[in-house]
Write a protein that holds these residues in place. Structure first.
Motif, PDB file in Angstrom:
ATOM      1  N   TYR A  14       0.862  -1.180   0.000  1.00 54.17           N
ATOM      2  CA  TYR A  14       0.000   0.000   0.000  1.00 54.17           C
ATOM      3  C   TYR A  14       0.901   1.232   0.000  1.00 54.17           C
ATOM      4  CZ  TYR A  14       0.922  -0.341   5.057  1.00 54.17           C
ATOM      5  OH  TYR A  14       1.530  -0.455   6.290  1.00 54.17           O
ATOM      6  N   ARG A  15       0.326   2.356  -0.389  1.00 56.56           N
ATOM      7  CA  ARG A  15       1.058   3.619  -0.435  1.00 56.56           C
ATOM      8  C   ARG A  15       0.390   4.644   0.460  1.00 56.56           C
ATOM      9  NH1 ARG A  15       3.844   4.181  -5.963  1.00 56.56           N
ATOM     10  NH2 ARG A  15       3.261   2.332  -7.140  1.00 56.56           N
ATOM     11  N   ALA A  16       1.174   5.614   0.904  1.00 60.08           N
ATOM     12  CA  ALA A  16       0.612   6.706   1.697  1.00 60.08           C
ATOM     13  C   ALA A  16      -0.490   7.392   0.900  1.00 60.08           C
ATOM     14  CB  ALA A  16       1.701   7.707   2.062  1.00 60.08           C
ATOM     15  N   GLY A  17      -1.635   7.583   1.543  1.00 57.23           N
ATOM     16  CA  GLY A  17      -2.766   8.207   0.874  1.00 57.23           C
ATOM     17  C   GLY A  17      -3.782   7.224   0.341  1.00 57.23           C
ATOM     18  N   ASP A  18      -3.395   5.932   0.226  1.00 59.16           N
ATOM     19  CA  ASP A  18      -4.364   4.917  -0.210  1.00 59.16           C
ATOM     20  C   ASP A  18      -5.439   4.741   0.861  1.00 59.16           C
ATOM     21  OD1 ASP A  18      -2.950   4.471  -2.505  1.00 59.16           O
ATOM     22  OD2 ASP A  18      -2.084   2.548  -1.877  1.00 59.16           O
ATOM     23  N   PRO A  19      -6.676   4.454   0.462  1.00 55.74           N
ATOM     24  CA  PRO A  19      -7.733   4.200   1.446  1.00 55.74           C
ATOM     25  C   PRO A  19      -7.393   2.978   2.300  1.00 55.74           C
ATOM     26  CG  PRO A  19      -8.659   4.557  -0.737  1.00 55.74           C
ATOM     27  CD  PRO A  19      -7.178   4.417  -0.918  1.00 55.74           C
ATOM     28  N   VAL A  20      -7.679   3.065   3.592  1.00 56.62           N
ATOM     29  CA  VAL A  20      -7.447   1.944   4.497  1.00 56.62           C
ATOM     30  C   VAL A  20      -8.546   0.897   4.280  1.00 56.62           C
ATOM     31  CG1 VAL A  20      -7.359   1.227   6.914  1.00 56.62           C
ATOM     32  CG2 VAL A  20      -6.254   3.354   6.196  1.00 56.62           C
ATOM     33  N   ALA A  21      -8.148  -0.343   4.116  1.00 56.32           N
ATOM     34  CA  ALA A  21      -9.100  -1.422   3.833  1.00 56.32           C
ATOM     35  C   ALA A  21      -9.617  -2.101   5.098  1.00 56.32           C
ATOM     36  CB  ALA A  21      -8.447  -2.469   2.925  1.00 56.32           C
ATOM     37  N   GLU A  22      -9.422  -1.440   6.253  1.00 56.25           N
ATOM     38  CA  GLU A  22      -9.888  -1.961   7.542  1.00 56.25           C
ATOM     39  C   GLU A  22      -9.330  -3.354   7.821  1.00 56.25           C
ATOM     40  OE1 GLU A  22     -14.027  -1.585   8.299  1.00 56.25           O
ATOM     41  OE2 GLU A  22     -13.948   0.594   8.313  1.00 56.25           O
ATOM     42  N   CYS A  23      -8.027  -3.474   7.637  1.00 61.92           N
ATOM     43  CA  CYS A  23      -7.357  -4.728   7.954  1.00 61.92           C
ATOM     44  C   CYS A  23      -5.898  -4.431   8.243  1.00 61.92           C
ATOM     45  CB  CYS A  23      -7.486  -5.745   6.808  1.00 61.92           C
ATOM     46  SG  CYS A  23      -6.601  -5.261   5.303  1.00 61.92           S
ATOM     47  N   VAL A  24      -5.240  -5.366   8.914  1.00 58.72           N
ATOM     48  CA  VAL A  24      -3.793  -5.334   9.066  1.00 58.72           C
ATOM     49  C   VAL A  24      -3.234  -6.512   8.293  1.00 58.72           C
ATOM     50  CG1 VAL A  24      -3.884  -4.170  11.300  1.00 58.72           C
ATOM     51  CG2 VAL A  24      -3.847  -6.672  11.216  1.00 58.72           C
ATOM     52  N   GLY A  65       8.501  16.525   6.606  1.00 58.38           N
ATOM     53  CA  GLY A  65       7.972  17.832   6.246  1.00 58.38           C
ATOM     54  C   GLY A  65       8.506  18.375   4.940  1.00 58.38           C
ATOM     55  N   THR A  66       9.670  17.884   4.516  1.00 61.19           N
ATOM     56  CA  THR A  66      10.261  18.350   3.256  1.00 61.19           C
ATOM     57  C   THR A  66       9.889  17.451   2.079  1.00 61.19           C
ATOM     58  OG1 THR A  66      12.309  17.054   3.510  1.00 61.19           O
ATOM     59  CG2 THR A  66      12.223  19.217   4.579  1.00 61.19           C
ATOM     60  N   GLY A  67       9.162  16.365   2.369  1.00 59.65           N
ATOM     61  CA  GLY A  67       8.795  15.429   1.318  1.00 59.65           C
ATOM     62  C   GLY A  67       9.775  14.288   1.150  1.00 59.65           C
ATOM     63  N   ALA A  68      10.861  14.291   1.930  1.00 60.86           N
ATOM     64  CA  ALA A  68      11.855  13.220   1.835  1.00 60.86           C
ATOM     65  C   ALA A  68      11.330  11.954   2.504  1.00 60.86           C
ATOM     66  CB  ALA A  68      13.159  13.658   2.503  1.00 60.86           C
ATOM     67  N   GLN A  69      11.727  10.807   1.960  1.00 61.87           N
ATOM     68  CA  GLN A  69      11.305   9.523   2.517  1.00 61.87           C
ATOM     69  C   GLN A  69      12.101   9.200   3.770  1.00 61.87           C
ATOM     70  OE1 GLN A  69      11.606   6.482  -0.484  1.00 61.87           O
ATOM     71  NE2 GLN A  69      10.119   7.449  -1.846  1.00 61.87           N
ATOM     72  N   LYS A  70      11.414   8.875   4.850  1.00 63.81           N
ATOM     73  CA  LYS A  70      12.045   8.475   6.096  1.00 63.81           C
ATOM     74  C   LYS A  70      11.563   7.071   6.459  1.00 63.81           C
ATOM     75  CE  LYS A  70      14.389  12.214   6.708  1.00 63.81           C
ATOM     76  NZ  LYS A  70      15.864  12.176   6.567  1.00 63.81           N
ATOM     77  N   ILE A  71      12.495   6.130   6.506  1.00 57.86           N
ATOM     78  CA  ILE A  71      12.145   4.741   6.791  1.00 57.86           C
ATOM     79  C   ILE A  71      11.842   4.593   8.278  1.00 57.86           C
ATOM     80  CG2 ILE A  71      12.961   2.350   6.760  1.00 57.86           C
ATOM     81  CD1 ILE A  71      14.706   3.141   4.348  1.00 57.86           C
ATOM     82  N   THR A  72      10.708   3.973   8.583  1.00 58.18           N
ATOM     83  CA  THR A  72      10.288   3.805   9.977  1.00 58.18           C
ATOM     84  C   THR A  72      10.548   2.400  10.501  1.00 58.18           C
ATOM     85  OG1 THR A  72       8.024   3.222   9.303  1.00 58.18           O
ATOM     86  CG2 THR A  72       8.492   5.558   9.709  1.00 58.18           C
TER      87      THR A  72
END
Length: 237
Positions: free
Chosen positions: A40-50, A65-72
């Motif tokens: 899934y991508r950021a902004g995709d609708p959540v499908a109510e599942c994990v 905040g700058t749009g850079a990708q930060k790995i969590t």
């Protein structure tokens, strides 16, 4: 090893979830995710599942905040994805497969019928966020990397693989991004760890040759001076 308070929660959630799947007590649609494909991508609708990872590994990241990708995080077999999307309408982050993988969807309704699993997962997620923040912002670079390698070791060990011999599915730049370090710092530290006799390293294949010493490296800052001295001797300086 540092952050021992997280181990019971992680192990409990993983072990319980895997047992429930294997026993057929949890129903979930399983699907394969090819390497470099997005779950899934950021902004995709959540499908109510994990998503429970059956095998393989993923990279999860958000934009700062700058749009850079930060790995969590780098979830692997036994981990769960999209816990941070519970209660949201859209995904906050992006999950991409680092290798051919398989996930099983667990709907929120199913989770509500498994309160022990649900509470363990939420507690795991909270502890992960707290301890990762403490590690990444307060620990010296060598301690961050040692803890990271040990965490992978523990995760692979829980899968039944050899905990001291595994392949890094992520790139050096990705490790650096996650640990808030420069890529050259990660490469240099891995080289130092190798010279100090802590690991063997060839490309992405790693063998932990001195588990006890690496665990000491992952402890509090009091070990920094000793380790720095060992590295200096190993490098002949």
């Amino acid at each position: 090893m540092m952050h021992n308070d997280i181990a019971p929660a992680v192990h409990s959630a993983r072990a319980f979830g895997v047992r429930q799947f294997d026993s057929g007590r949890i129903d979930g649609r399983c699907s394969r995710v090819r390497r470099k494909a997005f779950l899934y991508r950021a902004g995709d609708p959540v499908a109510e599942c994990v998503f429970a990872i059956r095998y393989g590994s993923f990279k999860h990241y958000r934009a700062d905040g700058t749009g850079a990708q930060k790995i969590t995080c780098f979830p692997v077999c036994g981990d769960f994805l999209a816990l941070d999307s519970i209660g949201q309408t859209k995904h906050l982050g992006t999950a991409v497969a680092m290798e051919d993988s398989e996930v099983c969807e667990i709907g929120y309704a199913t989770l509500r019928q498994q309160p022990l699993l649900f509470h363990s997962l939420i507690r795991q997620n909270i502890l992960d966020i707290r301890n990762t923040s403490l590690q990444l912002y307060r620990s010296p670079a060598e301690q961050r990397l040692a803890t990271f390698l040990l965490r992978l070791s523990r995760q692979y060990g829980q899968q039944g693989d050899a905990p001291t011999r595994y392949r890094l599915p992520m790139s050096r730049p990705d490790i650096a991004n996650y640990l808030h370090l420069a890529p050259e710092s990660v490469s240099r530290l891995l080289h130092h760890f190798k010279l100090a006799g802590l690991i063997l390293l060839e490309n992405r294949d790693i063998v932990i040759t001195d588990l006890s010493a690496l665990e000491q490296m992952a402890l509090a800052n009091g070990n920094r001076a000793t380790f720095s001295t060992e590295l200096s001797h190993a490098m002949g300086s």
